[in-house]
Design an enzyme around this catalytic site. Structure first.
Site, PDB file in Angstrom:
ATOM      1  CE1 TYR A 166      -3.832   2.337   0.747  1.00 48.25           C
ATOM      2  CE2 TYR A 166      -2.467   3.164   2.536  1.00 48.25           C
ATOM      3  CZ  TYR A 166      -3.575   3.283   1.720  1.00 48.25           C
ATOM      4  OH  TYR A 166      -4.431   4.346   1.895  1.00 48.25           O
ATOM      5  CE  LYS A 217      -3.711   4.974  -1.658  1.00 51.53           C
ATOM      6  NZ  LYS A 217      -4.742   5.427  -2.616  1.00 51.53           N
TER       7      LYS A 217
END
Length: 305
Positions: free
Chosen positions: A158, A162
């Site tokens: 993640y 991002k």
């Protein structure tokens, strides 16, 4: 205060059946935009469309998991077929597969990268092609995270996705500038299904859902609020008032909005003829390494009992 009017504009919001994505879709529709709602669950997507319609907005659903080029084309084509054009893309769709490095599988990594990073790329590419063909500019709003800005324990996939999204925003802002297409990353912090699993936040979120307001130390000190608090940034960035804002990473949550810095050199040292390992070991503590940078999302500061 300037009026934000998106009448005549058309937006696609990925992952907008619930949570932050739904708040973004509602905010865009409330300011006059027609919206393509996207989710992988048809019932959830249709419920979102219904709620927007009941609030006086216009929306349709496109049920498809983002990631592939085919999915991106479906979303753009749906906007054009239903509403005649595309002006705004919000890349919100995402999933989590949290595990520490030594336990994370290839499947855990690939699933998150496909949805967040590749999904942002394929949807932004399809939207950029359409917006350039229209010749009237547009807005790409890419959804980042504090994890992508600072890293977060157990979120290799993640955080990497991002961080890549923030880098793509900076890159695309240069590439699409001549077409008058703005590209920004937003960094929302809100009470969602993910944050309510954090023990420190859970009682406050539960109280909020019972009708109690979040305390100021969360709304201001931590910049933590509801998905609706984060949603105001999206119609603003899609509006003419934000035509000069591009390539930025902007945080929002609770009562707080903030501009994140871009990575940059903060200290430097020089050695005539170049560095040796020994010279680096000798110079590091008092020069470049004198103030090492912190990592991770800072722990929330709660009032003492």
């Amino acid at each position: 205060m300037p009026s934000i009017d998106l009448s005549g504009k058309v937006a696609v919001v990925t992952g907008s059946g619930r949570g932050l994505g739904l708040a973004y879709a509602h905010a865009l529709a409330a300011h006059g935009a027609s919206v393509v709602v996207n989710d992988v669950d048809e019932a959830v997507a249709e419920a979102a469309v219904k709620s927007i319609g009941e609030a006086g907005g216009r929306a349709v659903a496109e049920v498809v998991p983002v990631g592939t080029s085919e999915a991106a084309e479906r979303l753009v084509n749906r906007a054009v077929e239903e509403f005649g054009r595309l002006d705004v893309l919000v890349t919100n769709a995402g999933i989590l597969r949290d595990k520490v490095l030594w336990k994370m599988t290839d499947e855990d990594f690939d699933a998150v990268i496909t949805t967040h990073l590749k999904g942002t790329f394929t949807c932004a590419r399809a939207a950029a092609v359409r917006m350039r063909e229209q010749g009237e500019g547009g807005s790409l709003v890419l959804v980042g995270s504090p994890a992508g800005q600072r890293g977060n324990f157990g979120q290799t996939n993640y955080a990497a996705a991002k961080a890549g999204i923030a880098a793509m925003a900076r890159t695309w802002s240069m590439e699409l500038g001549r077409a008058n297409i703005t590209v920004n990353a937003i960094v929302p912090v809100a009470a969602t299904a993910m944050t309510e699993t954090i023990p420190a936040f859970a009682p406050y979120i539960e109280a909020m859902r019972g009708g109690e307001p979040l305390p100021d130390f969360l709304r201001k000190g931590e910049g933590f609020g509801t998905p609706e608090d984060c949603a105001a940034l999206v119609p603003f960035l899609a509006s003419e008032s934000a035509r000069g804002i591009t390539g930025q990473a902007i945080g929002i949550g609770g009562d707080k909005v903030a501009l994140w810095s871009h990575p940059q050199e903060i200290r430097a040292a020089y050695a005539d003829g170049g560095w040796t390992p020994g010279a680096l070991a000798d110079a590091w503590p008092a020069s470049v390494g004198a103030e090492p940078q912190s990592v991770g999302i800072p722990a929330p500061k709660f009032p003492e009992a």
